[in-house]
Design a protein around this motif. Sequence first.
Motif, PDB file in Angstrom:
ATOM      1  N   THR A  88       0.841  -1.205   0.000  1.00  0.00           N
ATOM      2  CA  THR A  88       0.000   0.000   0.000  1.00  0.00           C
ATOM      3  C   THR A  88       0.872   1.250   0.000  1.00  0.00           C
ATOM      4  OG1 THR A  88      -1.733  -1.158   1.230  1.00  0.00           O
ATOM      5  CG2 THR A  88      -1.813   1.243   1.241  1.00  0.00           C
ATOM      6  N   TYR A  89       0.466   2.205  -0.829  1.00  0.00           N
ATOM      7  CA  TYR A  89       1.143   3.514  -0.871  1.00  0.00           C
ATOM      8  C   TYR A  89       0.460   4.450   0.128  1.00  0.00           C
ATOM      9  CZ  TYR A  89       2.486   8.155  -2.484  1.00  0.00           C
ATOM     10  OH  TYR A  89       2.953   9.446  -2.545  1.00  0.00           O
ATOM     11  N   PRO A  90       1.212   5.219   0.928  1.00  0.00           N
ATOM     12  CA  PRO A  90       2.685   5.268   1.024  1.00  0.00           C
ATOM     13  C   PRO A  90       3.238   4.391   2.136  1.00  0.00           C
ATOM     14  CG  PRO A  90       1.738   7.117   2.185  1.00  0.00           C
ATOM     15  CD  PRO A  90       0.564   6.309   1.687  1.00  0.00           C
ATOM     16  N   GLN A  91       2.395   3.573   2.744  1.00  0.00           N
ATOM     17  CA  GLN A  91       2.776   2.787   3.908  1.00  0.00           C
ATOM     18  C   GLN A  91       3.954   1.855   3.627  1.00  0.00           C
ATOM     19  OE1 GLN A  91      -0.589   0.785   5.646  1.00  0.00           O
ATOM     20  NE2 GLN A  91       0.663  -0.701   6.736  1.00  0.00           N
ATOM     21  N   HIS A  92       3.957   1.235   2.452  1.00  0.00           N
ATOM     22  CA  HIS A  92       4.987   0.234   2.129  1.00  0.00           C
ATOM     23  C   HIS A  92       5.981   0.707   1.080  1.00  0.00           C
ATOM     24  CE1 HIS A  92       1.561  -2.533   3.520  1.00  0.00           C
ATOM     25  NE2 HIS A  92       2.433  -2.445   4.503  1.00  0.00           N
ATOM     26  N   GLY A  93       5.942   1.955   0.730  1.00  0.00           N
ATOM     27  CA  GLY A  93       6.882   2.480  -0.252  1.00  0.00           C
ATOM     28  C   GLY A  93       6.255   3.609  -1.051  1.00  0.00           C
ATOM     29  N   ASP A  94       7.113   4.448  -1.629  1.00  0.00           N
ATOM     30  CA  ASP A  94       6.622   5.578  -2.420  1.00  0.00           C
ATOM     31  C   ASP A  94       7.107   5.531  -3.857  1.00  0.00           C
ATOM     32  OD1 ASP A  94       9.268   6.058  -1.953  1.00  0.00           O
ATOM     33  OD2 ASP A  94       8.998   8.089  -1.150  1.00  0.00           O
ATOM     34  N   THR A  95       7.641   4.378  -4.270  1.00  0.00           N
ATOM     35  CA  THR A  95       8.027   4.176  -5.667  1.00  0.00           C
ATOM     36  C   THR A  95       7.485   2.830  -6.136  1.00  0.00           C
ATOM     37  OG1 THR A  95      10.114   3.037  -5.184  1.00  0.00           O
ATOM     38  CG2 THR A  95      10.172   5.461  -5.313  1.00  0.00           C
ATOM     39  N   ALA A  96       7.404   2.671  -7.442  1.00  0.00           N
ATOM     40  CA  ALA A  96       6.919   1.411  -7.995  1.00  0.00           C
ATOM     41  C   ALA A  96       7.806   0.247  -7.571  1.00  0.00           C
ATOM     42  CB  ALA A  96       6.851   1.510  -9.522  1.00  0.00           C
ATOM     43  N   GLU A  97       9.126   0.468  -7.582  1.00  0.00           N
ATOM     44  CA  GLU A  97      10.070  -0.597  -7.221  1.00  0.00           C
ATOM     45  C   GLU A  97       9.871  -1.057  -5.778  1.00  0.00           C
ATOM     46  OE1 GLU A  97      14.914  -1.368  -6.983  1.00  0.00           O
ATOM     47  OE2 GLU A  97      14.118   0.574  -7.634  1.00  0.00           O
ATOM     48  N   LEU A  98       9.735  -0.107  -4.850  1.00  0.00           N
ATOM     49  CA  LEU A  98       9.562  -0.455  -3.437  1.00  0.00           C
ATOM     50  C   LEU A  98       8.233  -1.172  -3.198  1.00  0.00           C
ATOM     51  CD1 LEU A  98      10.945   2.769  -1.692  1.00  0.00           C
ATOM     52  CD2 LEU A  98      12.007   0.498  -1.753  1.00  0.00           C
ATOM     53  N   LEU A  99       7.176  -0.700  -3.835  1.00  0.00           N
ATOM     54  CA  LEU A  99       5.868  -1.324  -3.643  1.00  0.00           C
ATOM     55  C   LEU A  99       5.861  -2.762  -4.176  1.00  0.00           C
ATOM     56  CD1 LEU A  99       3.563   1.688  -4.591  1.00  0.00           C
ATOM     57  CD2 LEU A  99       3.793   0.655  -2.328  1.00  0.00           C
ATOM     58  N   LEU A 100       6.412  -2.962  -5.362  1.00  0.00           N
ATOM     59  CA  LEU A 100       6.450  -4.304  -5.933  1.00  0.00           C
ATOM     60  C   LEU A 100       7.340  -5.239  -5.108  1.00  0.00           C
ATOM     61  CD1 LEU A 100       6.578  -3.381  -9.718  1.00  0.00           C
ATOM     62  CD2 LEU A 100       4.761  -4.668  -8.588  1.00  0.00           C
ATOM     63  N   ARG A 101       8.438  -4.695  -4.594  1.00  0.00           N
ATOM     64  CA  ARG A 101       9.323  -5.526  -3.775  1.00  0.00           C
ATOM     65  C   ARG A 101       8.613  -5.967  -2.503  1.00  0.00           C
ATOM     66  NH1 ARG A 101      14.541  -2.568  -1.889  1.00  0.00           N
ATOM     67  NH2 ARG A 101      14.823  -2.449  -4.145  1.00  0.00           N
ATOM     68  N   HIS A 102       7.884  -5.033  -1.862  1.00  0.00           N
ATOM     69  CA  HIS A 102       7.157  -5.386  -0.640  1.00  0.00           C
ATOM     70  C   HIS A 102       6.063  -6.414  -0.941  1.00  0.00           C
ATOM     71  CE1 HIS A 102       4.286  -5.016   2.698  1.00  0.00           C
ATOM     72  NE2 HIS A 102       5.336  -4.642   3.427  1.00  0.00           N
ATOM     73  N   ALA A 103       5.336  -6.208  -2.028  1.00  0.00           N
ATOM     74  CA  ALA A 103       4.286  -7.162  -2.387  1.00  0.00           C
ATOM     75  C   ALA A 103       4.875  -8.530  -2.701  1.00  0.00           C
ATOM     76  CB  ALA A 103       3.494  -6.630  -3.590  1.00  0.00           C
ATOM     77  N   ASP A 104       6.036  -8.547  -3.361  1.00  0.00           N
ATOM     78  CA  ASP A 104       6.694  -9.812  -3.686  1.00  0.00           C
ATOM     79  C   ASP A 104       7.119 -10.551  -2.418  1.00  0.00           C
ATOM     80  OD1 ASP A 104       7.871 -11.530  -5.850  1.00  0.00           O
ATOM     81  OD2 ASP A 104       9.720 -11.065  -4.773  1.00  0.00           O
ATOM     82  N   GLU A 105       7.692  -9.827  -1.471  1.00  0.00           N
ATOM     83  CA  GLU A 105       8.102 -10.441  -0.205  1.00  0.00           C
ATOM     84  C   GLU A 105       6.893 -10.971   0.562  1.00  0.00           C
ATOM     85  OE1 GLU A 105      10.188  -7.288   1.666  1.00  0.00           O
ATOM     86  OE2 GLU A 105      12.028  -7.529   0.458  1.00  0.00           O
ATOM     87  N   ALA A 106       5.807 -10.196   0.574  1.00  0.00           N
ATOM     88  CA  ALA A 106       4.588 -10.638   1.259  1.00  0.00           C
ATOM     89  C   ALA A 106       3.988 -11.858   0.569  1.00  0.00           C
ATOM     90  CB  ALA A 106       3.574  -9.494   1.298  1.00  0.00           C
ATOM     91  N   MET A 107       4.056 -11.907  -0.757  1.00  0.00           N
ATOM     92  CA  MET A 107       3.517 -13.048  -1.507  1.00  0.00           C
ATOM     93  C   MET A 107       4.276 -14.326  -1.165  1.00  0.00           C
ATOM     94  SD  MET A 107       3.398 -13.626  -5.628  1.00  0.00           S
ATOM     95  CE  MET A 107       5.197 -13.864  -5.686  1.00  0.00           C
TER      96      MET A 107
END
Length: 348
Positions: free
Chosen positions: A317-336
């Motif tokens: 979720t933006y901005p909780q887990h990142g403020d760029t596309a790279e950070l958001l996708l990385r967090h979602a990937d780790e959570a997945m």
Amino acid sequence: MTKEPFFRLNQEPDALNGFSRTVAEIEWLLLVLMMFYLVVGHLEEEVKVFLLGGLCAFASFVMVFHYFNFFAKANVWKLAIETWVMILLITWFVWHTGRQNSLLLNLYFLPIITSSLALGKLTTLLEVILIGTCYVYLGKSGVTGNGLFSLSEGSVLLTWLFPMLLVGYITTMLSNDIYHAFSRVKTSAQTDELTSLYNRGAFMELLEKQLHQARRGGRTFSLLLGDCNNLKIVNDRYGHEAGNLLLRSVADNFRHCLRGCDSAARYGGDEFTVLLPETTAEEAELVAKRIKETLVATNFNYRGNAVSTDISVGVATYPQHGDTAELLLRHADEAMYANKRESKSRAA
């Protein structure tokens, strides 16, 4: 969820910038033609000076619209304003150089063609009506009483306007054909052939736009990253045809579970992404849970075999887990992958 969007060419930033550059060149061409007429035309010096001042004002208008940073970004409304100003400039110049007998009367074709290509039917029709009104105004001093509305005067007006209507109509039809061809090409380039969802490139484009809107408006949004848990098993057991059907089943599940404003994409292989505007982390978790439950409850028949699948989903979720596309996708990937490991441990 959006399916097969229609892409308007005059809504694409690159195309708008191209239109804007072309309009600027047309405006400079218009100025050059009028300046040339001032040099070779038989006009009184006072009129020449007066017209030259007006042309300088128009040149300033063009520079403000195209070269000052405040108006640097191309917009449809800006193109519309420029074509209307061109009509008014031509009318003003023609008024002082012979009115309906002016040699520059055909300059009205320039804004008509510009509008037909860039702005569409309605704007072009309105501009033809404005030009017709200007034409009547240019000749009003020679018409007395009800002569303006007589059959003969009306016939002259329609005869003069008909070529412009014809040019506007044909050019608009050609531009619409270009728009539709562009739409098909754009849709094909942004769509995954197997699932008919967005492809990875299109999703990244949508994500960047969503980030821009969120930063500007202080809004939140979430994205999901999902991975099928048994695609390889299905491929090995039943073949790739069954695996393709499984991926289509996952795509159909997204269409069933998502809102009209949400966007799903095949990110690559057996990975899928979902963009959820105006969605908090808690709301996104509920969406992920609904997707998983619906998918587990669904199966399809392949040559007499019931095939089902499960999906591991990570949320960012933006901005909780990142403020760029790279950070958001990385967090979602780790959570997945954390969810995938958790599912395997429960199964064991």
